[in-house]
Design a protein around this motif. Structure first.
Motif: not given
Length: 224
Positions: A11-18, A20-27, A30-31, A44-52
């Protein structure tokens, strides 16, 4: 939920293919790179937290592995800026949050039940790096189930390994990798099944990657 769950396939996932879906926790978004299970999953995921953003206290029955890619990740009162590597063993709990926002590489439910102690490594510390065959390596974890490290390559450096008994996984954090007629750009995630080789060349100076080699018998089951 099943995503890239057949570990006999590359499996190969390029950054252009990310995607993003919301998790149950606001803010928190994840990919999902691979996943077996629902919210309690082998994943296995890439996870993004918004500030605060913060998560309530929770337990990971199968453990959690975290590599901080950007921003600052926090657990309780301790802060981990980009470059920190964390392992929280099976059954451990934490209350993660981020004041500034952060980007993480996260693996859930993939640890051996033999792991008992948390691990924290600052990969920005030069003392944690060593040179092997002209490649800079920062060892992160070693067990009978897996070997994990960061590698820093100069332009033209070769990363070659014989057929892998249990497969491998790469996250290209910086730079680029050439494989045959293909170029993998920064952000690419590559999972290589058992029996295949690693044959890459650094396409740019200061190419930085996460490399995990797994051995036969690694746990693949989702968290209960």
């Amino acid at each position: 939920m099943l995503i890239n769950h057949d570990f006999t396939r590359r499996v190969t996932v390029a950054k252009d293919d990310y995607h993003w879906v919301h998790s149950p926790q606001g803010g928190v978004d994840r990919v999902m790179l691979d996943r077996i299970g629902g919210e309690q999953a082998r994943a296995t995921s890439i996870v993004r937290y918004l500030p605060q953003t913060s998560f309530p206290q929770h337990v990971h029955p199968g453990g959690e592995e975290i590599l901080v890619l950007d921003g600052q990740f926090s657990e309780g009162e301790r802060d981990y800026p980009a470059g920190w590597y964390l392992r929280n063993p099976p059954g451990s709990s934490h209350q993660p949050h981020s004041v500034t926002g952060t980007l993480l590489f996260v693996k859930l439910g993939q640890m051996s039940g033999n792991e008992r102690s948390p691990l924290r490594i600052d990969t920005r510390d030069a003392a944690n790096w060593q040179k092997e065959d002209g490649i800079a390596i920062c060892p992160l974890f070693e067990s009978a189930q897996e070997s994990v490290c960061l590698m820093r390559l100069t332009f033209g450096s070769l990363l070659i390994a014989p057929p892998l008994a249990g497969g491998a996984e790469l996250l290209l954090m910086q730079g680029g990798l050439i494989e045959g007629n293909s170029v993998h750009a920064e952000g690419s995630w590559i999972r290589i099944p058992a029996g295949q080789r690693l044959v890459f060349m650094a396409e740019k100076h200061n190419t930085l990657l996460y490399l995990k080699k797994v051995y036969p018998g690694e746990m693949l089951e989702p968290e209960p």
